[in-house]
Design an enzyme around this catalytic site. Sequence first.
Site, PDB file in Angstrom:
ATOM      1  N   ARG A 123       2.936   4.770   6.394  1.00 42.35           N
ATOM      2  CA  ARG A 123       3.373   4.136   7.501  1.00 42.35           C
ATOM      3  C   ARG A 123       3.792   2.706   7.200  1.00 42.35           C
ATOM      4  O   ARG A 123       4.283   1.885   8.076  1.00 42.35           O
ATOM      5  CB  ARG A 123       2.226   4.163   8.612  1.00 42.35           C
ATOM      6  CG  ARG A 123       1.853   5.514   9.189  1.00 42.35           C
ATOM      7  CD  ARG A 123       0.533   5.443   9.689  1.00 42.35           C
ATOM      8  NE  ARG A 123      -0.470   5.081   8.791  1.00 42.35           N
ATOM      9  CZ  ARG A 123      -1.777   4.824   9.154  1.00 42.35           C
ATOM     10  NH1 ARG A 123      -2.246   4.981  10.172  1.00 42.35           N
ATOM     11  NH2 ARG A 123      -2.839   4.563   8.146  1.00 42.35           N
ATOM     12  N   ASP A 159       0.506   3.705   1.634  1.00 47.48           N
ATOM     13  CA  ASP A 159       0.342   4.436   3.029  1.00 47.48           C
ATOM     14  C   ASP A 159       1.929   4.551   3.516  1.00 47.48           C
ATOM     15  O   ASP A 159       2.694   3.866   3.628  1.00 47.48           O
ATOM     16  CB  ASP A 159      -0.405   3.455   3.941  1.00 47.48           C
ATOM     17  CG  ASP A 159      -0.720   4.004   5.308  1.00 47.48           C
ATOM     18  OD1 ASP A 159       0.204   4.399   5.970  1.00 47.48           O
ATOM     19  OD2 ASP A 159      -1.873   4.162   5.604  1.00 47.48           O
ATOM     20  N   CYS A 164       0.849  -1.125  -0.022  1.00 47.63           N
ATOM     21  CA  CYS A 164       0.020   0.139   0.011  1.00 47.63           C
ATOM     22  C   CYS A 164       0.945   1.167  -0.073  1.00 47.63           C
ATOM     23  O   CYS A 164       1.922   1.218   0.569  1.00 47.63           O
ATOM     24  CB  CYS A 164      -0.997   0.021   1.571  1.00 47.63           C
ATOM     25  SG  CYS A 164      -2.084   1.403   1.124  1.00 47.63           S
ATOM     26  N   CYS A 190      -6.186   0.340   6.856  1.00 50.13           N
ATOM     27  CA  CYS A 190      -5.882   0.698   5.667  1.00 50.13           C
ATOM     28  C   CYS A 190      -7.006   1.575   5.065  1.00 50.13           C
ATOM     29  O   CYS A 190      -8.208   1.349   5.163  1.00 50.13           O
ATOM     30  CB  CYS A 190      -5.849  -0.279   4.640  1.00 50.13           C
ATOM     31  SG  CYS A 190      -5.395   0.403   2.973  1.00 50.13           S
TER      32      CYS A 190
END
Length: 211
Positions: free
Chosen positions: A46, A44, A42, A101
């Site tokens: 993080r 993302d 992903c 997510c």
Amino acid sequence: MTPIEKLLKDNRGWADELKSEDPEYFQRLAKLQTPDFLWIGCSDSRVPADRITGTQPGEIFVHRNIANLVIHTDVNLLSVLDFAVNHLKVGHVIVCGHYGCGGIKAAMTNHDYKYVLNMWLRNIKDVYRLYSKELDAISDEENRADRLTELNVKEQVMHLAKTSIIQRAWKEERRPQLHGWVYGLKDGLIKPVFNMDSHSAIDPIYQYDDL
Ligand SMILES: [Zn+2]
């Protein structure tokens, strides 16, 4: 100092520190990359692939998009997959989702995210529809999102196995192994949820018999 200037300043600090520890570091790294892993994760911020797996530059070839989707009309993803499998000859392809997510959560709503995001998130809604019986039975919303995250990873691994890129590599070289993982933002741990290799069954309609 602007945030962008700070990024560039920190880059110089990082490079200087590495060079002082290991003067040959960048010369060595610039010569070649021979990663054994393709990571599809992903976007993302993080979930940085190398940080959470403790790997060094040169060890993981990375593709990231919202909610780690494998879509057969995505030329970007397919080019990365083709290059990793046929040129880098990776032994493993990892699809790694993560609990919490935002893409998964957004797909579970009925909100209009406007044209392009709606188009992307619809792929996750399709996964939900496939497993709606199981998912609708989970009353807690966070647990339901967590389960959809796991099922989404499973479906994306199966999407990889539907490509002629993977099927040809399986037929000719018995690699790569496909792994579906979910990363926990709260504890930093990766949970393996699904995997496939050259012996795995694929639904017959997706099998190429003249590769
Ligand atoms: Zn995400």
